[in-house]
Scaffold this active site. Structure first.
Site, PDB file in Angstrom:
ATOM      1  N   SER A  89       0.828  -1.196   0.000  1.00 17.30           N
ATOM      2  CA  SER A  89       0.000   0.000   0.000  1.00 17.30           C
ATOM      3  C   SER A  89       0.861   1.244   0.000  1.00 17.30           C
ATOM      4  O   SER A  89       1.970   1.234   0.542  1.00 17.30           O
ATOM      5  CB  SER A  89      -0.902   0.006   1.242  1.00 17.30           C
ATOM      6  OG  SER A  89      -1.558   1.249   1.398  1.00 17.30           O
ATOM      7  N   TYR A 136      -1.607  -0.104  10.469  1.00 18.02           N
ATOM      8  CA  TYR A 136      -1.743  -0.735   9.147  1.00 18.02           C
ATOM      9  C   TYR A 136      -0.591  -0.330   8.253  1.00 18.02           C
ATOM     10  O   TYR A 136       0.023  -1.166   7.568  1.00 18.02           O
ATOM     11  CB  TYR A 136      -3.081  -0.332   8.527  1.00 18.02           C
ATOM     12  CG  TYR A 136      -3.229  -0.682   7.072  1.00 18.02           C
ATOM     13  CD1 TYR A 136      -3.593  -1.967   6.673  1.00 18.02           C
ATOM     14  CD2 TYR A 136      -3.013   0.272   6.084  1.00 18.02           C
ATOM     15  CE1 TYR A 136      -3.739  -2.293   5.332  1.00 18.02           C
ATOM     16  CE2 TYR A 136      -3.156  -0.039   4.743  1.00 18.02           C
ATOM     17  CZ  TYR A 136      -3.518  -1.312   4.364  1.00 18.02           C
ATOM     18  OH  TYR A 136      -3.654  -1.629   3.025  1.00 18.02           O
TER      19      TYR A 136
END
Length: 200
Positions: free
Chosen positions: A171, A185
């Protein structure tokens, strides 16, 4: 973001790509030795994972798709890719555990020789500042987005032969840290980037 590790003649090569593309196989879905390509896709029955599975099926890959809860989506995706003429097995498993990873690769062994693995399973769970995120949710997020993919990559190293591929879906959060949203995250995805480089 996609991080890609491929088995070469002497060591692993690491590549970072800004956008996904097909990374294994040919339109025929056959390897150099004539065997069909077989790819494991974790989180492979919904969203990005289902799109990856469909793309690979169109290129002739047999598939083993891991999922955690949504049986209906798993059945729907499996039916769709089978309609493209490939073999597809689905495996419900918790890939943050040894037993779950073993179940995934055991199912793959029943289909054929694994030639590629896509580590796609992941989730943010919630948007919140770190001090408002429960500790258990921090642990669960890191387990799913970092521990699980590393365990899957560990198993893949034991079965992939020369020319095999591991693709880790990461990501943009890994590089910006996502302050005020989901720092844990972002940290997990950054860890997965580091793990991919370590494999290389």
């Amino acid at each position: 973001m996609v991080t890609l590790t491929t088995w070469g003649s002497s060591r692993l090569r690491h590549v970072t790509q800004a956008t996904p593309r097909a990374t294994t196989g040919r339109q025929s879905g056959r390897c150099d030795d004539g065997l069909m390509a077989l790819t494991i896709v974790t989180g492979g029955t919904r969203g990005i994972g289902a799109a990856i599975a469909t793309r690979l099926a169109r290129e002739g890959h047999d598939l083993v798709l891991g999922f955690s809860r949504d049986t209906e989506s798993a059945e729907r995706t499996a039916t769709a890719v089978r309609s493209l003429g490939v073999t597809c097995e689905t495996v419900r498993a918790d890939l943050t555990t040894d037993a779950g990873v073993e179940a995934l690769f055991a199912a793959a062994a029943g289909v054929g020789r694994v030639t590629g693995v896509v580590n796609n399973a992941g989730a943010t769970y919630r948007f919140a500042a770190l001090d408002r995120t429960p500790a258990e949710e921090v642990r669960r997020t890191i387990d799913l987005n970092l521990t699980g993919p590393i365990l899957v990559a560990r198993a893949a190293v034991g079965v992939l032969e020369r020319g095999g591929v591991v693709v880790n879906i990461t990501s943009g959060a890994a590089t910006i840290g996502s302050p005020g949203e989901y720092v844990h995250y972002a940290a997990a995805k950054a860890g997965l980037d580091a793990a991919t480089r370590g494999l290389g």
